[in-house]
Design a protein around this motif. Structure first.
Motif, short mmCIF file in Angstrom:
data_model
loop_
_atom_site.label_atom_id
_atom_site.label_comp_id
_atom_site.label_asym_id
_atom_site.label_seq_id
_atom_site.Cartn_x
_atom_site.Cartn_y
_atom_site.Cartn_z
N GLU A 100 1.44 -0.17 -6.67
CA GLU A 100 2.34 -1.33 -6.67
C GLU A 100 2.23 -2.09 -7.98
O GLU A 100 3.22 -2.55 -8.54
CB GLU A 100 2.02 -2.25 -5.49
CG GLU A 100 2.21 -1.59 -4.15
CD GLU A 100 3.60 -0.97 -4.00
OE1 GLU A 100 4.59 -1.60 -4.44
OE2 GLU A 100 3.68 0.16 -3.48
N ASN A 120 5.32 -2.44 -10.76
CA ASN A 120 5.82 -3.75 -11.21
C ASN A 120 5.58 -3.98 -12.69
O ASN A 120 6.41 -4.58 -13.37
CB ASN A 120 5.15 -4.86 -10.40
CG ASN A 120 5.76 -4.98 -9.02
OD1 ASN A 120 6.82 -5.56 -8.87
ND2 ASN A 120 5.12 -4.37 -8.05
N LEU A 133 1.13 -7.84 -12.30
CA LEU A 133 2.52 -7.47 -11.99
C LEU A 133 3.42 -7.68 -13.19
O LEU A 133 4.45 -7.04 -13.34
CB LEU A 133 3.02 -8.31 -10.82
CG LEU A 133 2.30 -8.11 -9.49
CD1 LEU A 133 2.99 -8.90 -8.39
CD2 LEU A 133 2.23 -6.64 -9.11
#
Ligand SMILES: Nc1ncnc2c1ncn2[C@@H]1O[C@H](COP(=O)(O)OP(=O)(O)OP(=O)(O)O)[C@@H](O)[C@H]1O
Ligand SMILES: [Mg+2]
Length: 344
Positions: A46, A50, A111
């Motif tokens: 993840e 991102n 991120l």
């Protein structure tokens, strides 16, 4: 095409080489990480997704497979984010995979594509040096990595500046080794009145590296005299300082790459658990006895420690190292300490 990037797995004070392989194949869009990743590594998907979106790229609508080889070695920690991201960018053709082959890569990603520190960079840098490779790490840990000496360190603040560095558009400046901390001034033996025999015993223990047990009535000054010990211990040699820094690096306590020549002096509280004292836990971290490597472990109020905890110190004190056995790996930390204990 398979893009590969080198990184490491930490096993005690050993950094073992790990290859991150990434391949894009036609199929249902998916992104999987295999090779015994723990939860932090599995979640890196993840962060990588991102971080790559943050530099304005989107993942190709293909089946993305990331393999961490050797596949039977458990992978722990968040430092696999950056190598996974670079392997993926290599497979996407954004970055030339050849340029990456000369580097060991470690680092966590946010991120927004910024890099964040993760424990153990000094070990990764020393490993890179042995392999005649360079090191790519987060900018916050450049000073720590630079202590490894003859290793080219690329310390990147974020993913985009790292790509620009490798493309040659704007080079990142090499980091300088962190400062050597001056020894911290602690209590001084001269403030102890009388107690000549006890003071002499402490001086002999400090000079010769002996274990010391202090017995006396409450308020006799035992804790006070033990706290004077750091002030009279000899400085670490440069080689020893590197050893203690390696332990601190795995424990993630080497802030700003600052290395200290002062001998470690650890004073765990008597409520300490066995894992806290000898190492272990969910992620294998060095315990107090390893953090005190080449220094002093001070056990104030010795009788208050749990019996099992004290017994677990027998073997490290005798052999000078701790081996934490896990279901899937054995991890060894150094623990050459002198023990100062204190009972009434
Ligand atoms: N010889 C001494 N010279 C100067 N101060 C002293 C001396 N002995 C004791 N003190 C002072 O007395 C107080 C109590 O000493 P300390 O805590 O070291 O005793 P202790 O032997 O560790 O006691 P306990 O067994 O209760 O832990 C401290 O504030 C310390 O500074
Ligand atoms: Mg005391």
């Amino acid at each position: 095409m398979v893009a590969t990037v080198s990184t490491v797995a930490y096993l005690g004070l050993e950094a073992r080489g790990v290859e991150v392989q990434c391949q894009l194949v036609p199929g249902l869009p998916n992104f999987i990480v295999v090779g015994l990743p723990d939860k932090a590594v599995a979640e890196s998907r993840e962060r990588v997704r991102n971080a790559i979106a943050a530099i304005g790229l989107s993942l190709p609508p293909k089946r993305i497979t990331v393999n961490l080889s050797p596949a039977d070695l458990p992978k722990e920690g968040s430092h696999y984010d950056l190598p996974i991201a670079l392997a993926l960018l290599g497979a996407m053709g954004v970055i030339d995979a050849e340029t990456l082959s000369g580097y060991v890569v470690v680092g966590e990603l946010g991120l927004d594509g910024r890099t964040a520190p993760s424990p153990g960079v000094l070990l990764a840098a020393l490993h890179a040096g042995e392999q005649d490779m360079g090191l790519v790490c987060p900018v916050a840990q450049g000073a720590e990595a630079a202590w490894a000496g003859q290793v080219e360190v690329v310390a990147a603040p974020d993913l985009l500046s790292l790509l620009n560095h490798f493309k040659g558009t704007s080079a990142l400046s090499p980091p300088q080794p962190g400062a050597v901390d001056a020894p911290v001034r602690t209590a001084d033996l001269k403030q102890v009145k009388g107690q000549e025999t006890a003071k002499r015993a402490i001086e002999i223990a400090a000079a010769g590296g002996h274990n010391l047990l202090m017995v006396g009535p409450p308020g006799a000054g035992k804790s006070l005299m033990a706290s004077c010990l750091p002030g009279i211990l000899p400085e670490l040699t440069p080689g020893e300082a590197l050893e203690t820094s390696m332990v601190a690096s795995v424990a993630g306590t080497l802030e700003g790459g600052r290395i200290s020549r002062a001998r470690p002096f650890r004073t765990p509280h008597h409520s300490a658990s066995m894992a806290a004292l000898v190492g272990g836990g969910l992620r294998v971290r060095p315990g107090e006895v390893s953090m005190a490597h080449l220094g002093v472990l001070f056990l104030d109020e010795l009788p208050e420690f749990q019996r099992a905890v004290l017994d677990s110190l027998r073997q490290p004190l005798e052999t000078g190292e701790v081996t934490v056995a896990r279901a899937n790996a054995h991890v060894t930390f150094p623990a050459r300490v002198k023990c100062v204990t204190h009972v009434n």
